[in-house]
Each structure stands twice: as structure tokens, then as C-alpha cells.
Design an enzyme around this catalytic site. Structure first.
Site, PDB file in Angstrom:
ATOM      1  CD1 TRP A  99     -25.317  65.946  69.380  1.00  0.00           C
ATOM      2  CD2 TRP A  99     -23.981  64.566  70.541  1.00  0.00           C
ATOM      3  NE1 TRP A  99     -24.133  65.807  68.691  1.00  0.00           N
ATOM      4  CE2 TRP A  99     -23.308  64.970  69.370  1.00  0.00           C
ATOM      5  CE3 TRP A  99     -23.342  63.701  71.414  1.00  0.00           C
ATOM      6  CZ2 TRP A  99     -22.010  64.532  69.061  1.00  0.00           C
ATOM      7  CZ3 TRP A  99     -22.057  63.259  71.111  1.00  0.00           C
ATOM      8  CH2 TRP A  99     -21.418  63.671  69.949  1.00  0.00           C
ATOM      9  CG  ASP A 166     -25.880  69.099  75.232  1.00  0.00           C
ATOM     10  OD1 ASP A 166     -25.115  70.069  75.021  1.00  0.00           O
ATOM     11  OD2 ASP A 166     -25.710  67.976  74.706  1.00  0.00           O
ATOM     12  CE  LYS A 190     -20.000  70.262  68.440  1.00  0.00           C
ATOM     13  NZ  LYS A 190     -20.773  69.623  69.477  1.00  0.00           N
TER      14      LYS A 190
HETATM   15  C1  LIG Z   1     -20.878  68.124  69.963  1.00  0.00           C
HETATM   16  C2  LIG Z   1     -21.994  67.865  70.903  1.00  0.00           C
HETATM   17  C3  LIG Z   1     -21.855  67.001  72.005  1.00  0.00           C
HETATM   18  C4  LIG Z   1     -20.599  66.213  72.276  1.00  0.00           C
HETATM   19  O1  LIG Z   1     -19.622  67.014  72.814  1.00  0.00           O
HETATM   20  P1  LIG Z   1     -18.230  66.392  73.312  1.00  0.00           P
HETATM   21  O2  LIG Z   1     -17.574  67.605  73.898  1.00  0.00           O
HETATM   22  O3  LIG Z   1     -17.539  65.846  72.105  1.00  0.00           O
HETATM   23  O4  LIG Z   1     -18.511  65.345  74.309  1.00  0.00           O
HETATM   24  C5  LIG Z   1     -22.935  66.870  72.866  1.00  0.00           C
HETATM   25  N1  LIG Z   1     -24.090  67.524  72.649  1.00  0.00           N
HETATM   26  C6  LIG Z   1     -24.254  68.348  71.602  1.00  0.00           C
HETATM   27  C7  LIG Z   1     -25.552  69.063  71.418  1.00  0.00           C
HETATM   28  C8  LIG Z   1     -23.208  68.538  70.691  1.00  0.00           C
HETATM   29  O5  LIG Z   1     -23.374  69.354  69.641  1.00  0.00           O
END
Ligand SMILES: *Cc1c(COP(=O)(O)O)cnc(C)c1O
Length: 355
Positions: A99, A166, A190
Site C-alpha cells: 500500500w 495511511d 478494516k
Molecule cells: C486496505 C488498505 C488500503 C486500500 O483501501 P481501499 O479502501 O480498498 O482503497 C490502503 N492502505 C492500507 C494500509 C490498507 O490496509
């Protein structure tokens, strides 16, 4: 049979989030209407939005001067929205996994990107620590929890430039000092809500500094001004987020969750370290509390598929590791009960006795 939900995302949510959202989808507040068929401009939904934002700020202790937004597009959309709004010349990124790498790649469309460090050569099994953040960068971007590789930055870093994070997969898992960050974002699926809503915490004074024109929908200021309702927001996931926030508050807040998360993770890591069949893949000091990755020791490698089957037969769901790591990944998000961790540990012990 009772299912133990270790899915990485979308993933387990509090039972009250699921039940309250299901009820509101059938009949919102005894209005005779479904949450799905109400105007987002109605008083009722405005109240949901206001309460969600207020509780979000309260639980994370977000200081004055920050806005909280609920948007569409996922964390992946933030990979471009962040540089669109904040990158004038140069940005710095810490490359700690899939990511992080995607975020970094997107930023290159907007300016110079310095990768301050990467653990790619070690298949992202650790968090690099010795690196220099260029002081002339517009911001420094980190991924606090690397969902796929099971590593986590669990303390709020000191950065000489605006820190952007993030936090898709570890938001609300521990207290954070929001004042150390300029912007925090994540997909909700999540630890917060059903998929479809993305949260953004942004320090207002950072905006409006870049010289490029920004498309209306990609400009954070549009959504601040519109109270996350410039366009139709994802109403059902936002309602779901509110239920999870109420659940967090009811438990006593993020510091209580942090204790529970530490305990759950410790139980499972202890078993991984003790059990002769398994070994962890992440560096011990960087182990994630949210995604616990492990593989079978080399001499037992051929038992991997069998263990997967064995665990599935005992109600374990979603423990297959991501294809880039292999083996197993047990996601132990906030809503995962300790009981599920114990059930997985029992499986590991029983399988060891058989092997
Ligand atoms: C799941 C995840 C993403 C992607 O998220 P989306 O909402 O599907 O775009 C990005 N960064 C991290 C750390 C993730 O766990």
C-alpha cells in the site's frame, strides 16, 4: 459451527454495528423508511452525520483546527488526493509495503518523490528506522500498519515536515497524538464500518497552498465546506461507522482497545514462537497488533495446506496469508474477540500434537 472471523478486510465488525445497521436498513428510527431510502439532506440523516463526526473527534481527541471528512473512493483515492492537495514540489515517502508503494507511485504524478527508505529487499518484513527526511519536502508519508506484511509503526513519529499517514488498518486500535500529523486517512472497512466510506482527518491550515488547479471533487476544501455532503455521501456505511464509534466509547475508548489488542496479539505471537510448526514473518520489534503473519517452519512446509483445512474445519475464517507473503495471516482487529484468538491457538496446538 461458530465462525472465527480473521478476515483482513472487509473484516469483523462489532455485533452491535451489524445489528443496529440492519435494523436501520429495515426501519430507520421507527420512521417507516429504510436508511437506504432517506434523503441525505433530511434532518434525520444530518443528525447521523453530525453525531458521527463529533464522536470521531471525541474518541481520537482531535484538536481544534482539524476537519474530519467522510468520503468515497477508498484509501486508494487518497493516494492521489493527498499529493493533489499538498504536493507542490517534493514529497517524502517511507516504503513499507504494497500500500505504501502504491501511494508513493501515485505521488510521482505530481512532483518529485523521495523514497527515504524501503524494506522491499527483505519482502517488507521490517520497518526501516535509519533514514533522513528532507526538510524541504512538503510532507512525509507513512503507512502505520502494513496490512499485508504484518508490520506496524505503533508510535507517533517525529517529523520535521508535515506528517501524513495511511491508517486504514489500525485506526482506533490505540490512542494517537493527532497534533503530530497533518493528515490521516483510511478506508473504513478494516476497523470501523462496512466498505464504502473513507475517513480523512486534515489540518485545515495546510490546504490551499499548491499552485495547481484541483478538480472540485478532489479538493478537500470542497468537502470541508460541504460538511462531507457536497455530493451524496455513503449513508449506510456512515451509519455503520457511528455504531462502531458508540461501541468504542461504550468500552471506554481507544486506550481500553489498545490493552485488549496487545493482549490478543501477545497470546497469538507467543504461540507462534512456542509452536515448533510455525514461525512469524515480521521482525519482532515491528510486529503488528492487527495483522499477524506466520508461516510453517521449513521442515513442516508441506503441511501448510493441511493446516489451512484443519483450521477451516474448526471454524477459522480468512487465515490464508496474502499471496505476496504466503502462509497465514490472522487479522486481530478491534472487534475480534479474545475467544477467537484462543480458538486459533487451540487449533495450532492440536495440529502440532498430530504432526
Ligand atoms: C486496505 C488498505 C488500503 C486500500 O483501501 P481501499 O479502501 O480498498 O482503497 C490502503 N492502505 C492500507 C494500509 C490498507 O490496509
Amino acid at each position: 459451527m461458530k465462525k472465527h472471523n480473521f478476515n483482513a478486510g472487509p473484516s469483523i465488525l462489532p455485533q452491535s454495528t451489524i445489528e443496529n445497521t440492519a435494523k436501520a436498513v429495515l426501519n430507520f428510527n421507527d420512521s417507516g423508511l429504510s436508511l437506504m431510502e432517506m434523503s441525505h439532506r433530511s434532518k434525520d440523516f444530518q443528525a447521523v452525520m453530525d453525531e458521527t463526526e463529533a464522536l470521531f473527534k471525541e474518541i481520537l481527541d482531535i484538536p481544534q483546527g482539524y476537519s474530519v471528512l467522510f468520503l468515497g473512493g477508498g484509501a486508494s483515492m487518497q493516494f492521489c488526493m493527498v499529493p493533489y492537495n499538498l504536493l507542490e514540489k517534493k514529497a517524502a515517502y517511507l516504503n513499507t509495503g504494497t500500500w505504501a508503494n502504491k501511494a508513493l507511485k501515485e505521488a510521482k504524478l505530481f512532483g518529485e518523490v523521495v523514497e527515504v527508505a524501503s524494506s522491499k529487499d527483505a519482502n517488507f518484513s521490517f520497518i526501516p528506522k535509519d533514514y533522513v527526511i528532507p526538510t524541504d519536502a512538503d510532507y512525509f508519508h507513512i503507512t502505520t500498519n502494513n496490512t499485508i506484511f504484518g508490520t506496524e509503526i505503533r508510535k507517533d513519529l517525529d517529523s520535521p515536515v508535515t506528517l501524513v499517514a495511511d491508517m486504514s488498518s489500525d485506526i482506533f486500535s490505540r490512542p494517537i497524538d493527532v497534533s503530530k500529523y497533518g493528515l490521516i486517512y483510511g478506508g473504513a472497512q478494516k476497523n470501523l464500518a462496512p466498505a464504502g466510506v473513507t475517513f480523512v482527518i486534515v489540518k485545515d491550515e495546510l490546504l490551499g497552498k499548491v499552485s495547481r488547479p484541483i478538480p472540485t471533487m478532489l479538493d478537500y476544501r470542497t468537502h470541508i465546506k460541504g460538511g462531507s455532503m457536497f455530493n451524496t455521501p455513503p449513508c449506510v456505511p456512515i451509519f455503520g461507522a457511528l455504531q462502531t464509534l458508540k461501541w468504542i466509547k461504550g468500552l471506554g475508548g481507544v486506550s481500553v482497545l489498545e490493552k485488549m489488542n496487545i493482549e490478543k496479539a501477545q497470546l497469538l505471537y507467543d504461540e507462534i514462537d512456542r509452536n515448533k510448526l510455525f514461525k512469524g514473518t515480521a521482525a519482532v520489534e515491528d510486529r503488528s497488533l492487527m495483522n499477524i503473519c506466520f508461516v510453517m517452519n521449513d521442515e513442516y512446509k508441506e503441511l501448510e495446506e493441511e493446516f489451512g483445512k484443519f483450521a477451516a474445519e474448526r471454524g477459522m475464517v480468512g487465515i490464508k496469508g496474502h499471496r505476496s507473503v504466503g502462509g497465514f495471516r490472522a487479522s486481530t482487529y478491534n472487534a475480534l474477540p479474545r475467544e477467537s484468538v484462543l480458538a486459533l491457538i487451540d487449533c495450532m496446538k492440536e495440529f502440532e500434537r498430530k504432526a
